[in-house]
Design a protein around this motif. Structure first.
Motif, PDB file in Angstrom:
ATOM      1  N   GLN A   1       1.077  -1.299  -0.206  1.00 40.22           N
ATOM      2  CA  GLN A   1      -0.396   0.037   0.313  1.00 40.22           C
ATOM      3  C   GLN A   1       0.829   0.972  -0.055  1.00 40.22           C
TER       4      GLN A   1
ATOM      5  N   GLU B   1       7.807   0.400   2.554  1.00 41.84           N
ATOM      6  CA  GLU B   1       8.363   0.010   3.442  1.00 41.84           C
ATOM      7  C   GLU B   1       8.731   0.197   4.374  1.00 41.84           C
TER       8      GLU B   1
ATOM      9  N   SER C   1       5.032   3.008   7.711  1.00 35.66           N
ATOM     10  CA  SER C   1       3.963   1.594   6.782  1.00 35.66           C
ATOM     11  C   SER C   1       4.334   1.280   8.268  1.00 35.66           C
TER      12      SER C   1
ATOM     13  N   LEU D   1       2.125   2.413  10.526  1.00 31.35           N
ATOM     14  CA  LEU D   1       0.520   2.982   9.980  1.00 31.35           C
ATOM     15  C   LEU D   1      -0.206   1.710   9.726  1.00 31.35           C
TER      16      LEU D   1
ATOM     17  N   LEU E   1       0.282  -0.527   7.458  1.00 30.54           N
ATOM     18  CA  LEU E   1      -0.156  -0.459   5.710  1.00 30.54           C
ATOM     19  C   LEU E   1       1.386  -1.767   5.460  1.00 30.54           C
TER      20      LEU E   1
ATOM     21  N   ALA F   1       1.178  10.118   3.700  1.00 33.75           N
ATOM     22  CA  ALA F   1       0.679   9.229   3.436  1.00 33.75           C
ATOM     23  C   ALA F   1       0.160   9.071   5.168  1.00 33.75           C
TER      24      ALA F   1
ATOM     25  N   TYR G   1      -3.848   9.169   5.579  1.00 37.18           N
ATOM     26  CA  TYR G   1      -4.423   8.528   4.670  1.00 37.18           C
ATOM     27  C   TYR G   1      -5.098   8.880   3.786  1.00 37.18           C
TER      28      TYR G   1
ATOM     29  N   LYS H   1      -1.260   7.825  -2.807  1.00 37.00           N
ATOM     30  CA  LYS H   1      -1.095   6.955  -3.122  1.00 37.00           C
ATOM     31  C   LYS H   1      -0.831   6.367  -4.354  1.00 37.00           C
TER      32      LYS H   1
ATOM     33  N   GLU I   1     -11.842   4.240  -0.172  1.00 39.93           N
ATOM     34  CA  GLU I   1     -10.376   4.618   1.278  1.00 39.93           C
ATOM     35  C   GLU I   1      -9.132   4.593   0.404  1.00 39.93           C
ATOM     36  N   TRP I   2      -8.198   3.909   1.266  1.00 40.46           N
ATOM     37  CA  TRP I   2      -7.026   4.030   0.873  1.00 40.46           C
ATOM     38  C   TRP I   2      -6.493   2.671   0.180  1.00 40.46           C
ATOM     39  N   ALA I   3      -6.744   1.360   1.162  1.00 39.11           N
ATOM     40  CA  ALA I   3      -6.639   0.043  -0.187  1.00 39.11           C
ATOM     41  C   ALA I   3      -7.191   0.177  -1.094  1.00 39.11           C
TER      42      ALA I   3
END
Length: 425
Positions: free
Chosen positions: A188, A191, A195, A198, A200, A266, A269, A274, A315-317
């Motif tokens: 997402q 790394e 991340s 959060l 993610l 990020a 969110y 992204k 949503e972010w995902a």
């Protein structure tokens, strides 16, 4: 065709002079020019650059005209100072045949705002399983020379080798989206520390670096041309530095957002941040800026990626990765590099035009040269208002930011596409 006299303009940062445009070319350059039949453009305080060239633009047509069209993307490009853009292949249908690339090419000619040069897909349907019609696209009216599955990595090394071998016959280029998919499944964002905090799934830097290392070895073995899209990590820079020192025929690009924004964005969110590859760390940004200055990275390319509202405001995902870039790229370059006009011209015009083989673009204004140029006011500042952008989409990460520089005019073969900061048509 109307003649234009641009007075007291600085050509790539040099002392002010006059430029006379007639019949689509620069007819004269020098102080005190007169031309009673010409329309006068006051260039006092402005800098003239060769028209910008973008190696990495998503125009979405055919298939996703709700996000962008060739016409709307071309207008955004002209307003950003561009005279040529290379349109990526991830359309619907995919630009993997001569018919589709010719459609995009003709739509660009009809819009007549910038030269639109299609990029063909490497593999059929971007599926990474078998080569697309590379030769047919190269022989088409669009004369495709760059091929990319951007958005997807050509992960199979055997297939990548075959692609590099195939395009060598006509001095073509394979432009790789460097991402080892088995290392980024479900990823997402970058790394790292952010991340982890959060919660993610991270996109590790090595997923990019490993593919670049593999591909420069393949390109070296085959003796073919490789271009690396949107480089984003310090490790990638070192791989490229070593490859270039060995004489590998590799070029690379960096996006404006990877030169300016970090993964800390990020934390909000907000899906506008992204992007693929993801925003990285401040250390990566420092390495990318240094590589851009010393030539390890050859080009600033926008990776202009418009998305419809429903694909971003969620949503972010579930949000699709990508950011707008055409109308803000020169301002970001000016912010990052300062008024280094020769360097900006090299990274945003001369070199990308040379890589893409776009004759008549990327040439500094001089007598007899096609009048593809942009005029920028370096003393001005502009506040980015998404609703005022020419793109059909609004996913800019620079909303309400104040950036340096203002595009005053853009000329394509002597005809203005932008005057006084506004699109002519």
């Amino acid at each position: 065709m109307t003649a234009y006299l641009i007075t007291s303009v600085s050509v790539v940062g040099a002392a002010p002079t006059d430029l006379l445009i007639r019949d689509g070319v620069i007819a004269e350059v020098g102080p005190g020019l007169t031309a009673p039949d010409a329309t006068v453009v006051d260039g006092t305080g402005l800098v003239a650059l060769p028209g910008l060239v973008d190696l990495h633009t998503h125009l979405r047509e055919p298939g996703r005209e709700d996000a962008e069209t060739v016409e709307s993307g071309s207008r955004a490009a002209a307003l950003g100072g561009y005279t040529a853009v290379c349109a990526m292949a991830n359309t619907s249908p995919v630009a993997d045949t001569a018919g589709v690339v010719e459609q995009v090419w003709r739509l660009g000619r009809e819009a007549a705002l910038v030269d639109v040069q299609p990029i063909g897909a490497v593999t059929v349907g971007l599926a990474g399983e078998r080569l697309a019609e590379l030769g047919a696209m190269a022989d088409s009216a669009a004369r495709v020379r760059i091929f990319s599955d951007d958005g997807h990595c050509v992960a199979d090394p055997k297939l990548m080798r075959r692609a590099l071998e195939y395009v060598k016959a006509f001095d073509g280029i394979i432009a790789q989206h460097a991402e080892e998919p088995r290392l980024t499944e479900g990823a997402q964002m970058h790394e790292g520390e952010v991340s982890t905090r959060l919660g993610l799934i991270g996109w590790p830097a090595v997923a990019e670096e490993a593919i670049i290392a593999r591909d420069v070895l393949l390109a070296e073995h085959v003796g073919s041309r490789l271009h690396v899209c949107h480089v984003s990590t310090a490790g990638s820079v070192e791989v490229l530095r070593q490859a270039k020192a060995r004489g590998v025929r590799v070029t690379a690009e960096v996006t404006p957002h990877h030169l300016l924004l970090t993964d800390e964005r990020a934390e909000t969110y907000d899906p506008v941040y992204k992007v693929n590859p993801p925003l990285r760390t401040a250390a990566d940004i420092a390495a990318l800026r240094a590589a851009l200055a010393d030539g390890v990275i050859d080009v600033i390319a926008t990776d202009h990626a418009p998305h419809a509202v429903e694909d971003k405001e969620c949503e972010w995902a579930y949000a699709r990765p990508g950011m707008l870039g055409l109308e803000t790229a020169l301002s970001i370059a000016l912010d990052v590099l300062g008024p280094e006009w020769d360097l900006i011209a090299e990274r945003m015009s001369r070199t990308p035009a040379r890589i893409a083989g776009l004759t008549g673009h990327g040439v500094d204004p001089a007598p007899g040269v096609p009048a593809n140029l942009t005029l920028i006011d370096p003393a001005a500042h502009c506040t980015i208002e998404p609703a005022e952008l020419a793109s059909r989409s609004r996913n800019t990460p620079y909303a309400r930011m104040t950036l340096p520089g203002r595009i005053v005019a853009t000329f394509l073969r002597g005809e203005p596409t932008v005057l006084d900061g506004k699109a002519v048509k």
